[in-house]
Enzyme design. Sequence first.
Site, PDB file in Angstrom:
ATOM      1  N   ASP A  53       0.828  -1.215   0.000  1.00 44.25           N
ATOM      2  CA  ASP A  53       0.000   0.000   0.000  1.00 44.25           C
ATOM      3  C   ASP A  53       0.859   1.261   0.000  1.00 44.25           C
ATOM      4  OD1 ASP A  53      -2.716   0.633  -0.324  1.00 44.25           O
ATOM      5  OD2 ASP A  53      -2.803   1.465   1.681  1.00 44.25           O
ATOM      6  N   GLU A  94      -0.207  10.690   5.393  1.00 39.78           N
ATOM      7  CA  GLU A  94      -0.346   9.241   5.231  1.00 39.78           C
ATOM      8  C   GLU A  94       1.020   8.606   4.908  1.00 39.78           C
ATOM      9  OE1 GLU A  94      -4.158   8.386   3.468  1.00 39.78           O
ATOM     10  OE2 GLU A  94      -3.220   6.792   2.311  1.00 39.78           O
ATOM     11  N   GLU A 146     -11.270   6.044  -2.443  1.00 46.10           N
ATOM     12  CA  GLU A 146     -11.282   6.434  -1.021  1.00 46.10           C
ATOM     13  C   GLU A 146     -12.413   5.736  -0.267  1.00 46.10           C
ATOM     14  OE1 GLU A 146      -8.557   7.520  -0.421  1.00 46.10           O
ATOM     15  OE2 GLU A 146      -8.329   9.693  -0.514  1.00 46.10           O
ATOM     16  N   GLU A 216      -9.367  -3.081  -6.523  1.00 47.63           N
ATOM     17  CA  GLU A 216      -9.316  -3.093  -5.055  1.00 47.63           C
ATOM     18  C   GLU A 216      -9.381  -4.533  -4.521  1.00 47.63           C
ATOM     19  OE1 GLU A 216      -8.767  -0.760  -2.708  1.00 47.63           O
ATOM     20  OE2 GLU A 216      -8.670   0.947  -4.057  1.00 47.63           O
TER      21      GLU A 216
END
EC number: 3.5.99.2
Length: 228
Positions: A53, A94, A146, A216
């Site tokens: 990620d 992040e 998101e 995803e």
Amino acid sequence: MERKEDRGVAVITDTWLRKHRLIYTGATRHPFILAIRGGSVDISCFKRWLGQDYIFVRAFVPFLASVLLKAWKESDDSSDVDVILGGLAALNDEIAWFKKEASKWGVALDSVVPQKSNLDYCRFLESLMSSDVSYTEAVTAFWVIEAVYQESFAHCLEDGSKTPEELKETCQRWGNDGFGQYCCALKSIANRQLEKASDDVVAKAEAILLSVLEYEVDFWNMSHGGAV
Ligand SMILES: Cc1ncc(CN)c(N)n1
């Protein structure tokens, strides 16, 4: 202000989420997320996800910058730029968080090798940066990307979840109420744009939503060492 859904008017994104519920649930209730929520997650899966990620989030920065540019050029509402700029600022935090979290778990981010599903997803993001892709299509992608994380990680924090204490901070990062409100703002922008878009752009945006959901699912699949 009264919202369209409160007046019983169909909202495009909600219609799509109903129509594509199966794949949407596949992306937001993936076995990896259910294992975190159930307290049985294998920490090596978590570490694998963390490293992959980080690579994805770095590729997400130029994508978001391209959405910002499109908003500035194409949006009638100047507050879109503020919402997207807030997203870029949050990405900065992040990235710092990934570095801190990786060092906590002993994941060497510099030596993580991107897996095929990740590379494919990053390439897809890059294709959306093209000037041929409209703001409406790009902001739809941005919202779904998101929203999947928000819905997934919020599920790990709901009453009755057994999320391990050491993973709660990760879940809070995307599952907190502020991130939820930010996703709602993105969804409103996407709907506003879609309502005034041509049928051709709406059809392309729906195809993009489906692609994002598939990417995803593949991304979560990497956590258990599936596709390489
Ligand atoms: C794969 C993926 N999708 C979404 C997010 C949320 N920005 C993320 N960090 N990584």
